[in-house]
Enzyme design. Structure first.
Site, PDB file in Angstrom:
ATOM      1  N   GLU A  56       0.812  -1.225   0.000  1.00  0.00           N
ATOM      2  CA  GLU A  56       0.000   0.000   0.000  1.00  0.00           C
ATOM      3  C   GLU A  56       0.841   1.269   0.000  1.00  0.00           C
ATOM      4  O   GLU A  56       0.420   2.302  -0.524  1.00  0.00           O
ATOM      5  CB  GLU A  56      -0.960   0.009   1.188  1.00  0.00           C
ATOM      6  CG  GLU A  56      -2.088  -1.016   1.091  1.00  0.00           C
ATOM      7  CD  GLU A  56      -1.711  -2.388   1.644  1.00  0.00           C
ATOM      8  OE1 GLU A  56      -0.523  -2.609   1.970  1.00  0.00           O
ATOM      9  OE2 GLU A  56      -2.601  -3.245   1.756  1.00  0.00           O
ATOM     10  N   MET A  65      24.319   8.781   2.252  1.00  0.00           N
ATOM     11  CA  MET A  65      24.165  10.099   2.858  1.00  0.00           C
ATOM     12  C   MET A  65      24.468  10.039   4.355  1.00  0.00           C
ATOM     13  O   MET A  65      25.078  10.955   4.906  1.00  0.00           O
ATOM     14  CB  MET A  65      22.750  10.630   2.614  1.00  0.00           C
ATOM     15  CG  MET A  65      22.548  12.046   3.090  1.00  0.00           C
ATOM     16  SD  MET A  65      23.757  13.182   2.373  1.00  0.00           S
ATOM     17  CE  MET A  65      22.876  13.742   0.920  1.00  0.00           C
TER      18      MET A  65
END
Ligand code: TPP
Ligand code: MG
Lengths: 163, 563
Positions: B50, B477
């Site tokens: 979902e 990162m």
């Protein structure tokens, strides 16, 4: 920054979840609510929320804008900028020892309050007024021995032409 | 005419001009899917999670410039949408999410697959509803779309109990929504517009700062004309990329933590900032106390809460960006053009110098592929015309820095929330919206694994997307922060244990190519982009490459770490 007491009067759609949206906005953004009171208005689809908060000028601007942004909020009025009437209602249960009764009655009289319940050892006093009156009254009763207090938050309305 | 709740739902979705929805079924929504099967004109794309449905709807909305729609079941189906909804909320993306709910009689009883999704999503939706009366279903859906797309757009959730979906009632098309408590103000104050133009005439070092609001309000043309008319350089937030042509000489590049040297220096030295559709997020301001110390600020935003929130503003303009910028343009057209750009040359010279001395840079040697080089080649090969989605991390920043967007709605990223796993489902949503466009997900090796199951959706629905993994075998990162600020202690960021992405692609029925040779980057990109179907290109890049410039958290944006 300097903080001030602000009194907001908020008209909202009377729908489930509105209060939770407002409470959630305050907790989510770290704004604080000192008191809150909610009731329907003359229009049954509209409720009025009266809220007291302490914050600085920049935060109150955000609070007002953020409240207004909620879909179910119709108007936000900052009464602090206007002339207004403010009241709180409190029920105060005090010890009523025989030797103190006269003094309690005197204080009740001076503050134009009412004794609404008389028991063997307690009185329940009803008082209404603004927050200063409330604080003054409670401090005078304290030496008598306060058992319990139930108080509403402030409710307020702008006076006529209340600019 | 008697209709069931499910039929009303589908009728109203079509009425709102939506032709594609993204969803996943369950017990609470089985009737809706049963009905959907009879409506070939409303395409339902069956995702594999979902979260994927919501990101796909988000990107569909941006690429199609309309409202995205997702449909999921109750309980876990609903909770799985929360990340996607929160991302759309931060990025102000118009979207309506329909969730199934247990029958009204069971609500509050801890029924099987019951969650209070309206309560859960209250802080991350623009608004939400629990429908309790089938007679209010149609009007609620209409209201939901109205709220999602008007004012400052955002996601709206509509929770649909099963008995509401199954009810049969007399249908009547509801009136257009009119809410006394919600009336966004589109029209800017004329005096403020005039003030902005007067400030522009005084300014010697102006900069336009464009954000996502310019794209959402379709104001790119007006903004571009203003910039060109008065020779005003333009920078953008991550969400604003494409609001002004990235190949135009007045474009400064992105602003902020990983902004270009010249964009950050221009803002730091400007005497006037015209900010449009931005909310001065901490990633663009750096230390707010040191932000643009010499500048007067004009800020245009439809949402008054965005103004004065983080940064003091000298000329606030509440209204639609497009209306405001067109209003400013009208006033500018009445002026002698020369008075709008007095003394502009020294400012543009200064900016040009910053560009010459300190451009974005990296060095591609013969042995190891630089991630920036892959993005730069991707830009060249696609002629800057692809829709680029991104994951989150270094890959996202390199895509923002090295792919130049000439048009709005071509850069689709999870900006405000920074959701890893956004890029692949977003690429699928963008492809559904623009079947004739090339859609590329610039991905990291970590992020791509967060919604990798959506490969199956792409293949099943024949929504061909190209995935370019900048594979550094790190959560790059985070590793970069560890390198700079934690003595290179790479705790929990090593991703060497990873699947073989080529085999993984094949397992799903996609194609996979790997490349670890700088000399073959171009060839691999061409091959991957030309190969029909969904393709993963796994570029093994320099492991410890960092994104520069970088403004350390809490610093002024003019204080950058440079290569
Ligand atoms: C869902 C989620 N979890 C965690 C993070 C924190 N985070 C930001 S960037 C990043 C690393 C991403 O790694 P990768 O996808 O390999 O991209 P790279 O930086 O290496 O290009 C992480 C863990 C996030 N943004 N989103
Ligand atoms: Mg990585």
């Amino acid at each position: 920054m300097e903080t001030n007491r602000y009194l907001l009067s908020i008209l909202v759609d009377d729908e489930p979840g509105v209060l939770s949206r407002i409470a959630g906005l305050f907790s989510g953004r770290g704004f604080n609510i000192d008191s809150l009171s909610v009731a329907t208005t003359a229009d049954p689809h509209v409720s009025r929320i009266t809220m007291v908060t302490n914050c600085d000028a920049q935060v109150i601007e955000q609070i007002k804008k953020q409240l207004h942004k909620l879909i179910n909020v119709i108007t936000v009025t900052d009464l602090t900028e206007k002339k207004y009437v403010e009241r709180q209602l409190a029920l105060i249960k005090v010890h009523a020892k025989p030797e103190k009764r006269a003094e309690i009655l005197r204080i009740v009289d001076i503050f134009r309050c009412k004794i609404v319940d008389v028991g063997h050892s307690h009185y329940i006093i009803e008082m209404s007024g603004n927050s200063e009156k409330h604080a003054a009254f409670v401090s005078l009763l304290k030496p008598m021995g306060i058992v319990e207090i139930a108080a509403t938050g402030s409710i307020a309305l702008a006076r006529e032409n209340g600019k | 005419m008697k209709l069931t709740g499910a039929q009303i739902l589908i009728k109203m979705i079509k009425f709102e001009g939506v032709d594609t929805i993204f969803g996943y079924p369950g017990g609470a929504t089985i009737d809706i899917h049963d009905e959907l099967a009879r409506h070939p004109d409303l395409r339902h794309i069956l995702v594999r999670h979902e979260q994927g449905a919501v990101h796909a709807a988000d990107a569909y909305s941006r690429a199609h410039d309309s409202v995205g729609v997702a449909l999921v079941t109750s309980g876990p189906g609903a909770t799985n949408t929360v990340t996607g909804i929160a991302s759309a909320h931060t990025d102000s993306i118009p979207m309506v999410v329909f969730t199934g709910q247990v029958p009204t009689a069971l609500i509050g009883n801890d029924a099987f697959q019951e969650v209070d999704i309206v309560g859960i999503t209250r802080p991350c939706t623009k608004h939400n509803y629990l429908v309790k009366d089938p007679n209010k279903l149609a009007a609620t859906i209409r209201e939901a779309f109205h709220i999602a797309r008007s004012g400052r757009p955002g996601p709206v959730l509509v929770d649909l109990p099963k008995d509401i979906i199954q009810a049969e009632i007399e249908f009547e098309m509801p009136e257009e929504t009119a809410l006394r408590s919600y009336k966004p103000n589109y029209n800017p104050n004329k005096k403020q517009l005039a003030k902005a133009v007067a400030m522009l005439k005084e300014a010697k070092r102006p900069v336009i700062f464009a954000g996502g609001g310019v794209i959402l309000s379709r104001a790119s043309d007006a903004l571009t004309r203003i910039a060109k008319m008065a020779d005003i350089p333009v920078t953008g937030s991550l969400m604003g990329l494409g609001a002004f042509p990235g190949s135009h000489p007045l474009w400064l590049g992105m602003l902020g933590m990983h902004g270009t040297f010249r964009a950050n220096m221009s803002i730091g030295n400007s005497d006037l900032i015209i900010a449009a559709g931005v909310r001065f997020d901490d990633r663009v301001t750096g230390n707010v106390k040191k932000f643009a110390p010499h500048a007067q600020i004009v800020q245009i935003d439809i949402d008054p809460t965005s103004i004065h929130k983080n940064i003091p503003v000298h000329c606030p303009i509440v209204g639609d960006c497009k209306a405001a910028l067109e209003g400013i343009l009208d006033l500018m057209e009445k002026e002698d053009p020369e008075t709008l750009k007095i003394d502009r040359a020294p400012w543009l010279d200064q900016i040009d110098q910053w560009k010459q001395t300190t451009p974005l840079k990296y060095e591609q040697g013969p042995k190891i592929i630089k991630p920036q080089y892959v993005v730069e080649k991707l830009y060249e090969i696609t002629k800057g015309e692809a829709i680029i989605t991104t994951e989150v991390g270094q890959n996202q920043m390199w895509a923002a820095q090295f792919y130049h967007f000439d048009k709005p709605n071509h850069f689709i990223t999870s900006g405000g929330l920074g959701v890893m796993g956004f890029g692949l489902p977003a690429a699928i949503g963008a492809k559904a919206a623009c079947p004739d466009k090339l859609v590329v997900d610039v991905a990291g090796d970590g992020s791509i694994q967060m919604n990798i199951q959506e490969l199956m959706t792409a293949i099943e629905s024949r929504l061909d997307v190209k995935i370019v993994i900048l594979n550094n075998r790190y959560l790059g990162m985070v590793r970069q922060w560890q390198e700079f600020f934690y003595d290179k202690a790479y705790a929990s960021t090593n991703m060497e244990n990873a699947p073989d992405f080529v085999l993984l692609a094949q397992a799903y029925g996609a194609k996979g190519f790997r490349c670890d040779d700088p000399a073959k980057v171009e060839e691999t990109l061409k091959l991957g982009l030309e190969t029909p179907g969904t393709v993963i290109m796994d570029f093994r890049v320099e492991r410890e490459e960092s994104v520069y410039p970088m403004v350390p958290a809490g610093g002024a944006i003019t204080e950058m770490l440079l290569v």
